[in-house]
Motif scaffolding. Structure first.
Motif, PDB file in Angstrom:
ATOM      1  N   ALA A  69       0.846  -1.311   0.013  1.00 27.31           N
ATOM      2  CA  ALA A  69       0.073   0.239  -0.060  1.00 27.31           C
ATOM      3  C   ALA A  69       0.958   1.274   0.081  1.00 27.31           C
ATOM      4  CB  ALA A  69      -0.995  -0.129   1.269  1.00 27.31           C
ATOM      5  N   ALA A  70       1.844   1.312   0.772  1.00 22.80           N
ATOM      6  CA  ALA A  70       2.835   2.477   0.712  1.00 22.80           C
ATOM      7  C   ALA A  70       3.550   2.401  -0.598  1.00 22.80           C
ATOM      8  CB  ALA A  70       3.790   2.352   1.846  1.00 22.80           C
ATOM      9  N   GLN A  71       3.783   1.340  -1.455  1.00 22.15           N
ATOM     10  CA  GLN A  71       4.551   1.729  -2.763  1.00 22.15           C
ATOM     11  C   GLN A  71       3.443   2.134  -3.819  1.00 22.15           C
ATOM     12  OE1 GLN A  71       7.698   1.877  -2.667  1.00 22.15           O
ATOM     13  NE2 GLN A  71       7.954   1.010  -0.798  1.00 22.15           N
ATOM     14  N   THR A  72       2.249   2.017  -3.764  1.00 23.71           N
ATOM     15  CA  THR A  72       1.301   2.030  -4.804  1.00 23.71           C
ATOM     16  C   THR A  72       1.407   3.393  -5.783  1.00 23.71           C
ATOM     17  OG1 THR A  72      -0.274   2.415  -3.318  1.00 23.71           O
ATOM     18  CG2 THR A  72      -0.723   0.388  -4.560  1.00 23.71           C
ATOM     19  N   PRO A  73       1.960   4.459  -4.958  1.00 21.50           N
ATOM     20  CA  PRO A  73       2.030   5.745  -5.814  1.00 21.50           C
ATOM     21  C   PRO A  73       2.977   5.712  -7.024  1.00 21.50           C
ATOM     22  CG  PRO A  73       1.989   6.418  -3.511  1.00 21.50           C
ATOM     23  CD  PRO A  73       2.007   4.992  -3.502  1.00 21.50           C
ATOM     24  N   SER A 120      -5.410   0.075 -11.421  1.00 22.72           N
ATOM     25  CA  SER A 120      -5.472  -0.566 -10.063  1.00 22.72           C
ATOM     26  C   SER A 120      -4.654   0.034  -9.155  1.00 22.72           C
ATOM     27  CB  SER A 120      -5.289  -2.116 -10.075  1.00 22.72           C
ATOM     28  OG  SER A 120      -4.243  -2.729 -10.626  1.00 22.72           O
ATOM     29  N   ALA A 121      -3.462   0.394  -9.579  1.00 23.89           N
ATOM     30  CA  ALA A 121      -2.582   1.206  -8.489  1.00 23.89           C
ATOM     31  C   ALA A 121      -3.453   2.572  -8.135  1.00 23.89           C
ATOM     32  CB  ALA A 121      -1.296   1.393  -8.889  1.00 23.89           C
ATOM     33  N   ALA A 122      -3.847   3.174  -9.116  1.00 23.59           N
ATOM     34  CA  ALA A 122      -4.429   4.496  -9.350  1.00 23.59           C
ATOM     35  C   ALA A 122      -5.892   4.164  -8.269  1.00 23.59           C
ATOM     36  CB  ALA A 122      -4.961   5.112 -10.546  1.00 23.59           C
TER      37      ALA A 122
END
Lengths: 499, 249
Positions: A3-7, A45-47
């Motif tokens: 979750a912390a790496q999604t950006p 999906s990351a966005a």
């Protein structure tokens, strides 16, 4: 941990798919298409994930690249505004990628993998510009998106090379203006980080400094060139209308909207509402310019006989809506502009896809291609209608609500010329689309048919094209129906301090 | 219209010149640009990255994300030229402009090139590997490597060079370079740090975090060099042959 790496994953997914397409997909176009879809799905999906995090969380997400703290390194900053734009951009890119399967094979039969690589690079450039919190990093990504868009636009029909060449020259001037402006800001402050810049620029002496003013003018001029704001719109209609269907579906909705986003970001996150509306005081002039942009765009659209050129001029007018809304300098106008970014991505996407499907089936690009469209291609025609209604501003489509907010904002500040321009543009759009509906319903299909007895075969576009088109058309109505929800959960949070 | 443009340019130019007053002096040590971030870099860079060359450290570590996208810009530029110029089956029908044909071969030129190219390539490798300590790095080294292939093509001919360095491998290497750069970043991400935080490699390689910064920078410089080399030669090949890749200068 993920979750912390999604950006960063939002950008890395299309970037990696682009590189892998170049390395592994030189032989097979199916592999290339598969990798393209994979990248776009990953990015989308990351966005989605990031947008949800922003909506649930208490503040903007900061992502430090290389773990360096902000003024020394680069950071990504995702707040409500950029989260929303990232969602729209990656969503539109995914829809266009699915749609592209058939059109690319017809229009760009050779070297599809290069086309797809440039496609992914353009998308990662656009996403990167939206996510970044560093003014120089924004320039680097601007270069990527500009370069790849030149190549994509050049692979078009007819005069595409000449139109793109003009765009290259004008676009490069725009980019260098932006860079010069950043240079001025750097000389005066010594930093490139947006948050850092905004605290430094908030002092009264910076507000009075001519260098900062010049920096602002260079930056904003560069962005206006990129977004084709009147009177800098000359390159857009030719470049976009000569492009292939997929390219125009990708670039026309996204480039201008991302530029509007960058304008908002720099105006309020680097400079401040205080500086722009109290120190500079351009708002009267800017709203007049926006009015002219809207009127010129709409009237020129009315004069076109070519479907795509008509849509291109509508894009020019829509840019006027958003710029005007931002420069109204009140919260309703600003909300209208932000909401319009969201709805306009989908409106233009829907219309370009529908027109692309018509061109794909008939091979014609003029308005006459729409003859008998409601019987031959009922689904495409329905999508086109929904898109058209949204551009005109008929409820419950989202076009109505963005106009509503813009007009409310204009009335509150007493800028009635902007109200008149908006209503005038609606009227012109109504004429435009009802003219096409008339051609679609009543124009005889061919000379022998006498309009009544001919047998019209349903000849609909393939499902891969219809599904994204229908999704974008449906989203227009969904965005319209959930206006209240979107306003209170996203748009309201984007209103900058001081409006 | 032209006069109006001239007038406008003059007014804006005068305004720009007038506003120079507001800018700091040339080379002023008290200007914001040299007092805000620079002292931190100058004082802490060796403790933080163990790389004495400040330019390389800022380029490849502090702002490594920018440099990754600069590499992508190079990659994208190569692809753009290729997309626009390269002949395809559809374009084949069009008549191309006649180009001067090469006749015979020049023995002095060829032998000089044979002597020059190996040292050039060695020097390029040195420039790439030594970027941390002295001027140099991936972009410069990559250009020298690319130039060695261009020299080969100039002194022999394009066809012969393309046999050694095929178009498909040019594309492969240009992608590979970016892949190495971004891949190093992604491994950091998989090892539990942020993207491009080279310190993550320390456990994996069995070195200290400081050394990992230095090694990480070397890795990305190699990636940059591979992309720049491939794109340099690809640009030359496409431009010299007008997109045909047959004969050229």
């Amino acid at each position: 941990m993920i979750a912390a790496q999604t950006p960063i994953l939002i950008l890395l997914a299309p970037l990696f798919s682009g590189i892998l397409i170049t390395i592994f997909a030189q032989k097979s176009k199916n592999v290339a298409f598969f990798l393209l879809i994979l990248g776009m799905v990953g990015s989308f999906s990351a966005a989605c994930n990031v947008l949800l995090q922003v909506l649930q969380g208490s503040g903007p997400i900061h992502y430090r690249l290389g773990d360096w703290p902000p003024p020394f390194g680069i950071e990504l900053v995702i707040d409500h505004l950029s989260g929303m734009v990232l969602f729209m951009v990656s969503g539109a890119a995914l829809l266009t990628a699915i749609y592209s399967k058939h059109t690319v094979e017809v229009e760009i039969p050779d070297r599809i993998h290069h086309y797809y690589t440039l496609y992914t690079l353009l998308v990662s450039g656009l996403l990167g510009m939206v996510a970044t919190g560093d003014v120089f990093n924004l320039y680097v990504l601007l270069e990527i998106s500009a370069l790849s868009s030149y190549a994509l636009l050049a692979r078009g029909r007819g005069l595409a090379y000449i139109a793109t060449f003009k765009y290259i020259i004008i676009g490069t001037i725009g980019a260098s203006f932006y860079l010069l402006g950043v240079g001025y800001l750097y000389i005066k402050t010594g930093t490139l980080n947006m948050a850092d810049l905004s605290t430094m620029l908030a002092t009264p002496e910076m507000h009075q400094s001519p260098s900062i003013k010049i920096g602002f003018i260079f930056i904003i001029l560069g962005i206006w060139i990129k977004m084709a704001f009147f009177p800098l719109q000359g390159w857009l209609p030719n470049a976009y209308s000569c492009a292939s269907t997929t390219t125009s579906c990708l670039i026309a909705p996204l480039m201008t909207k991302v530029s509007v986003y960058i304008m908002i970001r720099l105006m309020f996150s680097v400079f401040s509402a205080d500086y722009i509306f109290k120190t500079l005081q351009w708002q009267q002039f800017m709203v007049w310019m926006a009015c002219i942009a809207i009127v010129v765009g709409s009237v020129s659209a009315l004069a076109q006989r070519n479907l795509k050129r008509m849509l291109c001029y509508i894009v020019v007018a829509e840019v006027g809506y958003m710029v005007g809304g931002v420069w109204l300098a009140n919260s309703n106008g600003f909300s209208g502009a932000v909401y319009h970014i969201m709805s306009d991505v989908m409106m233009t996407l829907c219309l370009f896809m529908a027109v692309g499907a018509v061109i794909y089936k008939t091979g014609e690009t003029s308005l006459e291609a729409m003859r008998g469209i409601f019987r031959r291609m009922p689904i495409t025609a329905a999508a086109f209608l929904v898109g058209g209604f949204s551009i005109i501003g008929i409820p419950p489509t989202c076009g109505f609500f963005s106009k509503w907010y813009l007009i409310t904002g204009a009335i509150e500040t007493g800028q009635f010329h902007f109200v008149i321009a908006l209503l005038f543009s609606s009227l012109i759009n109504a004429i435009l689309f009802f003219r096409i509906i008339e051609i679609g319903f009543f124009s005889p299909f061919d000379e022998n048919g006498h309009g009544t007895h001919q047998v019209i075969v349903v000849n609909e576009a393939p499902a891969m094209m219809l599904v994204p088109m229908v999704i974008s058309a449906a989203s227009l109505i969904i965005i319209g129906l959930y206006t209240r929800f979107l306003m209170s959960n996203i748009v309201q949070w984007t209103i900058p301090v001081g409006l | 219209m032209k006069r109006l443009t001239l007038l406008l340019t003059l007014i804006l130019g005068a305004y720009l010149i007038w506003s120079v007053e507001d800018l700091p002096e040339w080379g002023d040590p008290t200007s914001p640009a040299s007092t805000y971030l620079s002292p931190h870099y100058i004082e802490n860079i060796v403790e933080e990255t163990s790389v004495p060359n400040l330019v390389t450290a800022i380029l490849a570590d502090y702002r490594g994300y920018d440099t990754m996208f600069e590499t992508v810009v190079v990659f994208c530029a190569g692809l753009t030229v290729l997309t626009i110029l390269r002949r395809t089956e559809r374009k084949n029908k069009k008549v191309s402009t006649p180009r001067p044909q090469r006749e015979g071969s020049d023995i002095i030129l060829q032998n000089t090139a044979r002597l020059l190219i190996p040292p050039m390539q060695l020097f390029a490798l040195y420039v790439i590997a030594h970027g941390h300590h002295s001027p140099g790095g991936g972009f410069q080294g990559g250009v020298i490597l690319g130039a060695s292939f261009i020299l080969l093509a100039l002194s022999y001919d394009l066809k012969k060079t393309l046999k050694r360095f095929k178009e498909s491998s040019m594309l492969f290497y240009s992608g590979l370079g970016v892949l190495i750069y971004a891949g190093i970043g992604v491994v950091c991400l998989l090892l539990g740090k942020n993207f491009l935080a080279y310190a993550a490699w320390s456990n994996f390689l069995g070195i200290t975090e400081l050394e990992a910064h230095s090694h990480g920078m070397l890795g990305v410089e190699i990636g940059v060099a591979i992309t720049v080399m491939a794109i340099m030669f690809s640009l030359y090949a496409d431009l010299a042959s007008g997109g045909d890749l047959d004969e050229g200068l």
